[in-house]
Scaffold this active site. Structure first.
Site, short mmCIF file in Angstrom:
data_model
loop_
_atom_site.label_atom_id
_atom_site.label_comp_id
_atom_site.label_asym_id
_atom_site.label_seq_id
_atom_site.Cartn_x
_atom_site.Cartn_y
_atom_site.Cartn_z
N ASP A 40 9.20 45.28 56.50
CA ASP A 40 9.56 47.09 56.52
C ASP A 40 8.27 47.51 55.54
OD1 ASP A 40 10.75 49.05 55.14
OD2 ASP A 40 10.89 48.07 53.15
N ASP A 42 7.66 50.28 52.65
CA ASP A 42 7.87 50.38 51.85
C ASP A 42 8.73 49.26 50.30
OD1 ASP A 42 6.89 52.77 51.65
OD2 ASP A 42 8.62 54.03 51.56
N ARG A 150 15.91 63.70 62.12
CA ARG A 150 14.44 62.60 63.02
C ARG A 150 14.75 62.36 63.93
NH1 ARG A 150 13.93 58.74 57.64
NH2 ARG A 150 12.67 60.10 56.54
N ARG A 161 13.22 66.73 50.26
CA ARG A 161 12.30 65.62 49.66
C ARG A 161 11.05 66.37 49.56
NH1 ARG A 161 12.97 60.57 52.69
NH2 ARG A 161 10.87 60.68 53.00
N SER A 206 16.98 58.75 48.63
CA SER A 206 17.32 59.67 50.09
C SER A 206 18.35 57.94 50.58
CB SER A 206 16.60 60.43 51.11
OG SER A 206 15.34 58.69 51.32
N TYR A 248 17.99 41.85 58.08
CA TYR A 248 17.85 40.40 57.05
C TYR A 248 18.56 39.17 56.95
CZ TYR A 248 17.81 37.85 52.35
OH TYR A 248 17.98 36.78 51.29
#
Length: 288
Positions: A40, A42, A150, A161, A206, A248
């Site tokens: 990942d 962040d 997106r 944002r 978000s 995960y």
């Protein structure tokens, strides 16, 4: 999958009993192309929305000489590059938007569109509802860009944002105390039950909305089962509802949780697993 967990169990047992390092197959000479680690962004390779440290970049470069490495983020490629640099060429595999845009060795190998899947009418339904809901939402502050379209998902932000770093941090605290995002997600599940959508809370401000099955496990279709003995995944949002949860807990992966969202924790876990020493410290994000 069971054999993977057995390998990890035996590795841990050797460490406990011998008090030393038990070599992983990846520590042998040459690159082991049958092991891949996916990361990942962040809270795993970087602090949230911050730039990767030079020490982490160097560590990943060294790790790539031993095994295959890949990145799978929820953000689009532009945002991913802002944080990591030239990610398609930094990793053996680079997946943005959960793998809806996929690169291998710097070459694009796949792209999937949300519009083509949902259709314009249903897309407008979701966007219009979200904007009305956020307009009526009573929270301390609102800024701009509440819905970000997106390639393969919608990113919805109650505060917007365009908020500052300080406002982002304050909203995260407010959200944890008041379940702003969780409540909005619950209402959207009811409203759009017919569309078979998945909602994934990630980051500070978000959550993502996308067709079911388009979570981070989507990227695994580019990793044929016969090509890898082990697929490791490192992420911080590994709790149920978090945007790392599905991959995960996937039976094809060996999951590693970075619970404190600290990139140094990621490197220390990698050092234990693959025998590549972690740096003593990482340069703070504001210093590079």
């Amino acid at each position: 999958p069971g054999s993977w967990w057995l390998k990890i169990f035996v590795l841990a047992a050797h460490r406990r009993l011998e008090g030393g390092f038990c070599p992983h197959p990846s520590t042998m000479a040459g690159k082991n192309k049958r092991i891949i680690v996916l990361f990942d962004v962040d809270g795993t390779l970087t602090e949230p929305r911050k730039v990767v440290s030079p020490e982490t970049v160097e560590y990943l470069k060294a790790l790539r000489e031993k095994i295959c490495v890949g990145v799978v983020g929820g953000s689009d490629l532009v945002k991913q590059k802002e944080q990591l640099g030239d990610s398609p060429n930094m990793f053996d595999y680079c997946f943005s938007e959960n793998g809806l845009l996929a690169y291998k060795d710097g070459v694009k190998i796949g792209e999937t569109s949300l519009v083509g899947h949902l259709g314009e009418a249903n897309l407008k339904r979701v966007i219009n509802w979200a904007l009305h809901y956020i307009a009526d939402l009573d929270i301390p502050i609102k800024r701009g860009t509440f819905v970000e379209f997106r390639q393969g998902m919608l990113n919805l932000s109650p505060i917007g944002r365009n908020c500052s770093r300080e406002e982002r941090n304050e909203f995260e605290k407010f959200d944890l105390a008041n379940d702003i995002r969780k409540t909005m997600v619950a209402k959207m599940r009811e409203e759009f039950a017919d569309l078979n959508l998945t909602y994934s809370i990630g980051g500070q401000i978000s959550f993502d909305c996308f067709p079911s099955g388009w979570d981070k496990t989507y990227c695994l279709r580019y990793l044929p089962e016969g090509d890898y003995d082990e697929i490791h995944f490192f992420g911080d949002k590994t709790f149920e509802g978090g945007n790392d949860f599905e991959i995960y807990t996937c039976e094809r992966t060996i999951g590693h949780s970075v619970e404190d969202a600290d990139p140094m924790t990621t490197l220390k876990q990698l050092a234990e697993l693959f025998g590549l020493p972690a740096p003593a410290k990482l340069t703070p994000p504001d210093a590079h």
